[in-house]
Scaffold this motif. Structure first.
Motif, PDB file in Angstrom:
ATOM      1  N   TYR A  35     -58.215   1.320 -19.382  1.00  0.00           N
ATOM      2  CA  TYR A  35     -56.844   0.857 -19.319  1.00  0.00           C
ATOM      3  C   TYR A  35     -56.022   1.848 -18.509  1.00  0.00           C
ATOM      4  CZ  TYR A  35     -57.548  -2.436 -23.202  1.00  0.00           C
ATOM      5  OH  TYR A  35     -57.962  -3.459 -24.005  1.00  0.00           O
ATOM      6  N   LYS A  41     -44.998   2.384 -20.466  1.00  0.00           N
ATOM      7  CA  LYS A  41     -45.898   2.488 -21.601  1.00  0.00           C
ATOM      8  C   LYS A  41     -46.780   1.252 -21.766  1.00  0.00           C
ATOM      9  CE  LYS A  41     -42.736   5.427 -24.223  1.00  0.00           C
ATOM     10  NZ  LYS A  41     -41.509   5.111 -23.475  1.00  0.00           N
ATOM     11  N   PHE A  42     -46.743   0.341 -20.802  1.00  0.00           N
ATOM     12  CA  PHE A  42     -47.585  -0.840 -20.877  1.00  0.00           C
ATOM     13  C   PHE A  42     -49.018  -0.455 -20.551  1.00  0.00           C
ATOM     14  CE2 PHE A  42     -48.782  -5.108 -20.849  1.00  0.00           C
ATOM     15  CZ  PHE A  42     -49.491  -5.405 -19.698  1.00  0.00           C
ATOM     16  N   LEU A  43     -49.936  -0.921 -21.395  1.00  0.00           N
ATOM     17  CA  LEU A  43     -51.355  -0.651 -21.178  1.00  0.00           C
ATOM     18  C   LEU A  43     -51.971  -1.852 -20.488  1.00  0.00           C
ATOM     19  CD1 LEU A  43     -52.544   1.002 -24.506  1.00  0.00           C
ATOM     20  CD2 LEU A  43     -52.551   2.047 -22.261  1.00  0.00           C
ATOM     21  N   ILE A  45     -55.272  -3.592 -18.808  1.00  0.00           N
ATOM     22  CA  ILE A  45     -56.721  -3.468 -18.728  1.00  0.00           C
ATOM     23  C   ILE A  45     -57.167  -3.479 -17.272  1.00  0.00           C
ATOM     24  CG2 ILE A  45     -57.182  -5.939 -18.928  1.00  0.00           C
ATOM     25  CD1 ILE A  45     -59.660  -5.086 -20.670  1.00  0.00           C
ATOM     26  N   ASN A  98     -62.186  -7.523 -29.275  1.00  0.00           N
ATOM     27  CA  ASN A  98     -61.061  -7.650 -30.211  1.00  0.00           C
ATOM     28  C   ASN A  98     -61.399  -7.216 -31.630  1.00  0.00           C
ATOM     29  OD1 ASN A  98     -59.413  -8.882 -28.163  1.00  0.00           O
ATOM     30  ND2 ASN A  98     -60.731 -10.652 -28.419  1.00  0.00           N
ATOM     31  N   TYR A 101     -61.117  -1.469 -32.181  1.00  0.00           N
ATOM     32  CA  TYR A 101     -60.977  -0.636 -30.996  1.00  0.00           C
ATOM     33  C   TYR A 101     -60.850   0.837 -31.371  1.00  0.00           C
ATOM     34  CZ  TYR A 101     -60.097  -4.286 -27.525  1.00  0.00           C
ATOM     35  OH  TYR A 101     -60.222  -5.332 -26.662  1.00  0.00           O
ATOM     36  N   THR A 102     -61.454   1.669 -30.568  1.00  0.00           N
ATOM     37  CA  THR A 102     -61.227   3.107 -30.639  1.00  0.00           C
ATOM     38  C   THR A 102     -60.867   3.580 -29.243  1.00  0.00           C
ATOM     39  OG1 THR A 102     -62.798   3.366 -32.462  1.00  0.00           O
ATOM     40  CG2 THR A 102     -62.190   5.342 -31.257  1.00  0.00           C
ATOM     41  N   PHE A 103     -59.721   4.236 -29.157  1.00  0.00           N
ATOM     42  CA  PHE A 103     -59.260   4.718 -27.854  1.00  0.00           C
ATOM     43  C   PHE A 103     -59.588   6.198 -27.679  1.00  0.00           C
ATOM     44  CE2 PHE A 103     -56.614   1.462 -25.888  1.00  0.00           C
ATOM     45  CZ  PHE A 103     -56.411   0.570 -26.922  1.00  0.00           C
TER      46      PHE A 103
ATOM     47  N   TYR B  36     -48.335  -0.825 -30.517  1.00  0.00           N
ATOM     48  CA  TYR B  36     -48.775  -1.770 -29.509  1.00  0.00           C
ATOM     49  C   TYR B  36     -49.282  -3.014 -30.222  1.00  0.00           C
ATOM     50  CZ  TYR B  36     -48.774   1.811 -25.838  1.00  0.00           C
ATOM     51  OH  TYR B  36     -48.416   2.772 -24.930  1.00  0.00           O
ATOM     52  N   LYS B  38     -51.719  -6.499 -29.584  1.00  0.00           N
ATOM     53  CA  LYS B  38     -52.789  -6.979 -28.706  1.00  0.00           C
ATOM     54  C   LYS B  38     -53.243  -8.360 -29.130  1.00  0.00           C
ATOM     55  CE  LYS B  38     -57.324  -5.940 -26.853  1.00  0.00           C
ATOM     56  NZ  LYS B  38     -57.729  -7.352 -27.001  1.00  0.00           N
ATOM     57  N   PRO B  40     -55.974 -11.554 -28.432  1.00  0.00           N
ATOM     58  CA  PRO B  40     -57.354 -11.644 -27.943  1.00  0.00           C
ATOM     59  C   PRO B  40     -57.407 -11.830 -26.441  1.00  0.00           C
ATOM     60  CG  PRO B  40     -57.076 -12.976 -29.904  1.00  0.00           C
ATOM     61  CD  PRO B  40     -55.708 -12.497 -29.522  1.00  0.00           C
ATOM     62  N   ALA B  41     -58.349 -11.174 -25.813  1.00  0.00           N
ATOM     63  CA  ALA B  41     -58.600 -11.288 -24.371  1.00  0.00           C
ATOM     64  C   ALA B  41     -57.452 -10.747 -23.521  1.00  0.00           C
ATOM     65  CB  ALA B  41     -58.902 -12.725 -23.973  1.00  0.00           C
ATOM     66  N   GLU B  42     -56.509 -10.033 -24.125  1.00  0.00           N
ATOM     67  CA  GLU B  42     -55.447  -9.411 -23.346  1.00  0.00           C
ATOM     68  C   GLU B  42     -55.393  -7.924 -23.658  1.00  0.00           C
ATOM     69  OE1 GLU B  42     -52.442 -13.290 -23.519  1.00  0.00           O
ATOM     70  OE2 GLU B  42     -51.682 -11.271 -23.915  1.00  0.00           O
ATOM     71  N   GLY B  43     -54.754  -7.165 -22.776  1.00  0.00           N
ATOM     72  CA  GLY B  43     -54.560  -5.750 -23.042  1.00  0.00           C
ATOM     73  C   GLY B  43     -53.437  -5.534 -24.035  1.00  0.00           C
ATOM     74  N   PRO B  44     -53.415  -4.385 -24.684  1.00  0.00           N
ATOM     75  CA  PRO B  44     -52.318  -4.077 -25.604  1.00  0.00           C
ATOM     76  C   PRO B  44     -50.987  -4.030 -24.866  1.00  0.00           C
ATOM     77  CG  PRO B  44     -54.141  -2.540 -25.878  1.00  0.00           C
ATOM     78  CD  PRO B  44     -54.413  -3.301 -24.632  1.00  0.00           C
ATOM     79  N   THR B  45     -49.937  -4.514 -25.504  1.00  0.00           N
ATOM     80  CA  THR B  45     -48.595  -4.452 -24.933  1.00  0.00           C
ATOM     81  C   THR B  45     -47.720  -3.589 -25.818  1.00  0.00           C
ATOM     82  OG1 THR B  45     -47.972  -6.483 -26.071  1.00  0.00           O
ATOM     83  CG2 THR B  45     -48.722  -6.691 -23.810  1.00  0.00           C
ATOM     84  N   PHE B  46     -46.878  -2.820 -25.182  1.00  0.00           N
ATOM     85  CA  PHE B  46     -45.987  -1.932 -25.916  1.00  0.00           C
ATOM     86  C   PHE B  46     -44.986  -2.751 -26.721  1.00  0.00           C
ATOM     87  CE2 PHE B  46     -43.449   1.539 -27.024  1.00  0.00           C
ATOM     88  CZ  PHE B  46     -42.134   1.277 -26.702  1.00  0.00           C
ATOM     89  N   PHE B  89     -51.728  -1.733 -32.966  1.00  0.00           N
ATOM     90  CA  PHE B  89     -52.181  -0.345 -32.907  1.00  0.00           C
ATOM     91  C   PHE B  89     -50.972   0.574 -33.018  1.00  0.00           C
ATOM     92  CE2 PHE B  89     -56.517  -0.988 -31.557  1.00  0.00           C
ATOM     93  CZ  PHE B  89     -56.496  -2.184 -30.875  1.00  0.00           C
ATOM     94  N   TYR B  98     -53.017   9.601 -29.269  1.00  0.00           N
ATOM     95  CA  TYR B  98     -54.040   9.346 -30.274  1.00  0.00           C
ATOM     96  C   TYR B  98     -53.732   7.994 -30.912  1.00  0.00           C
ATOM     97  CZ  TYR B  98     -55.341  14.201 -29.680  1.00  0.00           C
ATOM     98  OH  TYR B  98     -55.750  15.389 -29.140  1.00  0.00           O
ATOM     99  N   PHE B  99     -54.695   7.085 -30.805  1.00  0.00           N
ATOM    100  CA  PHE B  99     -54.509   5.734 -31.303  1.00  0.00           C
ATOM    101  C   PHE B  99     -55.217   5.537 -32.636  1.00  0.00           C
ATOM    102  CE2 PHE B  99     -52.575   3.312 -27.860  1.00  0.00           C
ATOM    103  CZ  PHE B  99     -52.765   4.134 -26.771  1.00  0.00           C
ATOM    104  N   THR B 101     -57.124   2.611 -35.139  1.00  0.00           N
ATOM    105  CA  THR B 101     -58.157   1.628 -34.796  1.00  0.00           C
ATOM    106  C   THR B 101     -57.670   0.194 -34.899  1.00  0.00           C
ATOM    107  OG1 THR B 101     -58.969   1.823 -37.053  1.00  0.00           O
ATOM    108  CG2 THR B 101     -60.134   3.085 -35.367  1.00  0.00           C
TER     109      THR B 101
END
Lengths: 112, 109
Positions: A35, A41-43, A45, A98, A101-103, B36, B38, B40-46, B89, B98-99, B101
Protein backbone atom coordinates in the motif's frame (compact mmCIF):
# COMPACT_ATOMS: atom_id res chain seq x y z
CA UNK A 1 9.27 -11.64 16.72
CA UNK A 2 7.94 -9.04 14.28
CA UNK A 3 5.11 -10.57 12.24
CA UNK A 4 5.45 -8.34 9.17
CA UNK A 5 8.76 -6.60 8.84
CA UNK A 6 9.78 -4.02 6.28
CA UNK A 7 13.25 -2.76 5.57
CA UNK A 8 14.45 -0.12 5.49
CA UNK A 9 12.29 1.99 7.80
CA UNK A 10 13.57 5.20 6.26
CA UNK A 11 14.93 5.75 2.78
CA UNK A 12 16.22 9.05 1.45
CA UNK A 13 17.42 9.00 -2.12
CA UNK A 14 17.94 11.21 -5.14
CA UNK A 15 15.72 11.47 -8.17
CA UNK A 16 16.52 8.96 -10.87
CA UNK A 17 17.86 6.31 -8.51
CA UNK A 18 16.60 2.73 -8.30
CA UNK A 19 15.69 1.39 -4.86
CA UNK A 20 14.04 -1.61 -3.23
CA UNK A 21 11.93 -2.09 -0.14
CA UNK A 22 11.79 -5.55 1.37
CA UNK A 23 8.91 -7.19 3.20
CA UNK A 24 8.81 -10.45 5.07
CA UNK A 25 6.04 -12.10 7.07
CA UNK A 26 6.38 -15.03 9.44
CA UNK A 27 2.67 -15.63 9.94
CA UNK A 28 2.23 -18.27 7.26
CA UNK A 29 -0.25 -16.01 5.46
CA UNK A 30 -1.06 -16.70 1.85
CA UNK A 31 -1.66 -13.13 0.70
CA UNK A 32 0.64 -10.12 0.81
CA UNK A 33 0.07 -6.52 -0.20
CA UNK A 34 1.80 -3.24 -0.87
CA UNK A 35 0.00 0.00 0.00
CA UNK A 36 1.03 3.60 -0.56
CA UNK A 37 -0.11 6.22 1.93
CA UNK A 38 -0.58 9.66 0.46
CA UNK A 39 -0.40 13.02 2.22
CA UNK A 40 -4.07 12.78 3.19
CA UNK A 41 -3.43 9.52 5.03
CA UNK A 42 -5.32 7.56 2.38
CA UNK A 43 -3.97 4.05 1.94
CA UNK A 44 -4.02 3.04 -1.71
CA UNK A 45 -3.41 -0.56 -2.67
CA UNK A 46 -0.68 -1.06 -5.21
CA UNK A 47 -0.20 -4.81 -5.49
CA UNK A 48 -1.52 -8.00 -3.98
CA UNK A 49 0.07 -11.43 -4.22
CA UNK A 50 -1.48 -14.76 -3.29
CA UNK A 51 0.94 -17.68 -3.00
CA UNK A 52 3.49 -15.85 -5.14
CA UNK A 53 0.91 -15.07 -7.84
CA UNK A 54 -0.04 -11.49 -8.67
CA UNK A 55 -3.78 -11.01 -8.12
CA UNK A 56 -4.14 -7.23 -7.91
CA UNK A 57 -2.13 -4.75 -9.88
CA UNK A 58 -3.63 -1.31 -9.54
CA UNK A 59 -2.76 1.52 -11.82
CA UNK A 60 0.73 2.36 -10.75
CA UNK A 61 3.64 3.43 -12.96
CA UNK A 62 5.53 0.48 -14.41
CA UNK A 63 8.58 1.86 -12.64
CA UNK A 64 7.15 -0.03 -9.66
CA UNK A 65 7.66 -3.77 -9.83
CA UNK A 66 6.83 -6.28 -7.10
CA UNK A 67 8.83 -9.46 -6.68
CA UNK A 68 7.68 -12.42 -4.63
CA UNK A 69 10.44 -15.03 -4.37
CA UNK A 70 8.31 -17.09 -1.99
CA UNK A 71 5.08 -16.90 -0.03
CA UNK A 72 6.73 -15.14 2.90
CA UNK A 73 8.35 -12.32 0.94
CA UNK A 74 7.07 -9.51 -1.24
CA UNK A 75 9.62 -6.92 -2.27
CA UNK A 76 8.97 -3.66 -4.04
CA UNK A 77 11.43 -2.35 -6.61
CA UNK A 78 11.19 1.21 -7.81
CA UNK A 79 13.14 2.42 -10.83
CA UNK A 80 13.93 6.01 -11.83
CA UNK A 81 12.55 7.50 -8.63
CA UNK A 82 10.58 10.74 -8.90
CA UNK A 83 9.72 13.40 -6.34
CA UNK A 84 6.08 12.27 -6.34
CA UNK A 85 7.11 8.83 -5.14
CA UNK A 86 7.82 10.31 -1.72
CA UNK A 87 5.35 8.66 0.65
CA UNK A 88 5.03 6.00 3.31
CA UNK A 89 4.76 2.50 1.87
CA UNK A 90 3.10 -0.25 3.88
CA UNK A 91 3.39 -3.96 3.44
CA UNK A 92 0.63 -6.17 4.80
CA UNK A 93 -0.34 -9.81 4.86
CA UNK A 94 -3.54 -11.72 5.49
CA UNK A 95 -4.59 -15.32 5.84
CA UNK A 96 -7.15 -14.78 3.12
CA UNK A 97 -8.62 -11.79 1.36
CA UNK A 98 -10.23 -9.44 3.88
CA UNK A 99 -9.40 -11.59 6.88
CA UNK A 100 -6.97 -10.81 9.69
CA UNK A 101 -4.72 -8.21 8.12
CA UNK A 102 -1.36 -7.55 9.68
CA UNK A 103 0.48 -4.44 8.58
CA UNK A 104 4.17 -3.68 8.63
CA UNK A 105 5.28 -0.47 10.30
CA UNK A 106 5.92 1.35 7.07
CA UNK A 107 8.85 2.61 5.03
CA UNK A 108 9.11 6.37 4.73
CA UNK A 109 10.56 7.11 1.29
CA UNK A 110 11.83 10.61 0.59
CA UNK A 111 13.02 11.48 -2.89
CA UNK A 112 15.12 14.62 -3.13
CA UNK B 1 5.64 -6.92 19.13
CA UNK B 2 1.96 -6.02 18.78
CA UNK B 3 1.89 -2.41 19.96
CA UNK B 4 -1.69 -1.90 18.85
CA UNK B 5 -4.31 -4.53 19.57
CA UNK B 6 -7.89 -4.98 18.52
CA UNK B 7 -9.07 -7.88 20.62
CA UNK B 8 -12.46 -8.29 19.01
CA UNK B 9 -12.16 -9.75 15.53
CA UNK B 10 -15.84 -9.22 14.83
CA UNK B 11 -18.86 -7.27 16.03
CA UNK B 12 -22.55 -7.36 15.03
CA UNK B 13 -24.89 -4.48 15.73
CA UNK B 14 -28.49 -3.73 14.86
CA UNK B 15 -29.11 -0.85 12.48
CA UNK B 16 -29.73 2.40 14.35
CA UNK B 17 -27.87 1.29 17.47
CA UNK B 18 -24.39 2.32 18.58
CA UNK B 19 -21.31 0.47 17.37
CA UNK B 20 -18.29 0.62 19.66
CA UNK B 21 -14.97 -0.60 18.34
CA UNK B 22 -12.10 -0.87 20.78
CA UNK B 23 -8.38 -0.61 20.47
CA UNK B 24 -5.58 -0.95 23.05
CA UNK B 25 -1.98 0.12 22.70
CA UNK B 26 1.22 -0.28 24.66
CA UNK B 27 3.43 2.51 23.32
CA UNK B 28 3.02 5.68 25.38
CA UNK B 29 5.07 7.60 22.79
CA UNK B 30 2.34 7.52 20.16
CA UNK B 31 1.31 11.07 19.36
CA UNK B 32 -1.48 10.35 16.90
CA UNK B 33 -4.11 7.69 16.45
CA UNK B 34 -6.09 6.91 13.34
CA UNK B 35 -9.01 4.75 12.33
CA UNK B 36 -9.32 3.23 8.87
CA UNK B 37 -12.29 1.53 7.26
CA UNK B 38 -11.93 -1.21 4.70
CA UNK B 39 -14.54 -2.69 2.39
CA UNK B 40 -13.91 -6.06 0.74
CA UNK B 41 -11.67 -5.87 -2.33
CA UNK B 42 -10.78 -2.24 -1.57
CA UNK B 43 -7.90 -0.58 0.23
CA UNK B 44 -8.36 0.90 3.69
CA UNK B 45 -9.70 4.46 3.72
CA UNK B 46 -8.91 7.01 6.37
CA UNK B 47 -11.86 7.63 8.67
CA UNK B 48 -10.96 9.77 11.66
CA UNK B 49 -7.95 10.60 13.79
CA UNK B 50 -7.14 12.00 17.20
CA UNK B 51 -4.09 13.69 18.60
CA UNK B 52 -2.69 12.33 21.83
CA UNK B 53 -3.30 15.70 23.49
CA UNK B 54 -7.05 15.34 23.05
CA UNK B 55 -9.52 12.91 24.53
CA UNK B 56 -12.30 13.18 21.97
CA UNK B 57 -12.74 13.95 18.31
CA UNK B 58 -16.08 13.94 16.55
CA UNK B 59 -16.94 13.88 12.85
CA UNK B 60 -20.59 13.35 12.03
CA UNK B 61 -21.70 9.95 13.19
CA UNK B 62 -18.14 8.99 14.15
CA UNK B 63 -16.50 9.83 17.46
CA UNK B 64 -13.15 8.64 18.68
CA UNK B 65 -12.36 8.63 22.40
CA UNK B 66 -8.86 8.40 23.80
CA UNK B 67 -8.07 7.32 27.36
CA UNK B 68 -4.34 7.79 27.71
CA UNK B 69 -4.11 6.50 31.26
CA UNK B 70 -5.69 3.22 30.15
CA UNK B 71 -3.92 3.27 26.76
CA UNK B 72 -7.24 2.67 25.16
CA UNK B 73 -9.16 4.25 22.31
CA UNK B 74 -12.57 3.53 20.93
CA UNK B 75 -14.56 4.43 17.86
CA UNK B 76 -18.27 5.08 18.31
CA UNK B 77 -20.63 5.03 15.35
CA UNK B 78 -24.08 6.43 16.06
CA UNK B 79 -26.47 5.56 14.55
CA UNK B 80 -25.03 2.51 12.82
CA UNK B 81 -26.03 1.95 9.21
CA UNK B 82 -25.74 -1.14 6.99
CA UNK B 83 -23.19 0.74 4.86
CA UNK B 84 -20.92 0.87 7.88
CA UNK B 85 -20.36 -2.89 7.57
CA UNK B 86 -16.63 -3.17 6.95
CA UNK B 87 -13.37 -3.99 8.66
CA UNK B 88 -12.05 -1.22 10.91
CA UNK B 89 -8.37 -0.79 11.71
CA UNK B 90 -6.90 1.42 14.37
CA UNK B 91 -3.34 2.64 14.16
CA UNK B 92 -0.96 4.49 16.42
CA UNK B 93 1.90 6.58 15.13
CA UNK B 94 4.97 8.30 16.41
CA UNK B 95 7.87 7.86 14.03
CA UNK B 96 6.20 4.80 12.53
CA UNK B 97 2.75 3.38 12.10
CA UNK B 98 1.50 0.42 14.05
CA UNK B 99 -1.79 -1.11 12.98
CA UNK B 100 -4.19 -3.37 14.81
CA UNK B 101 -5.42 -6.52 13.04
CA UNK B 102 -8.89 -5.17 12.44
CA UNK B 103 -12.45 -5.65 13.68
CA UNK B 104 -15.10 -6.76 11.22
CA UNK B 105 -18.31 -4.82 11.86
CA UNK B 106 -21.64 -6.13 10.57
CA UNK B 107 -24.64 -3.83 10.84
CA UNK B 108 -27.83 -5.84 10.63
CA UNK B 109 -30.76 -4.10 8.90
Amino acid sequence: DTAVSQTPKYLVTQMGNDKSIKCEQNLGHDTMYWYKQDSKKFLKIMFSYNNKELIINETVPNRFSPKSPDKAHLNLHINSLELGDSAVYFCASSRAANYGYTFGSGTRLTVV
Amino acid sequence: DQQVKQNSPSLSVQEGRISILNCDYTNSMFDYFLWYKKYPAEGPTFLISISSIKDKNEDGRFTVFLNKSAKHLSLHIVPSQPGDSAVYFCAGTGNQFYFGTGTSLTVIP
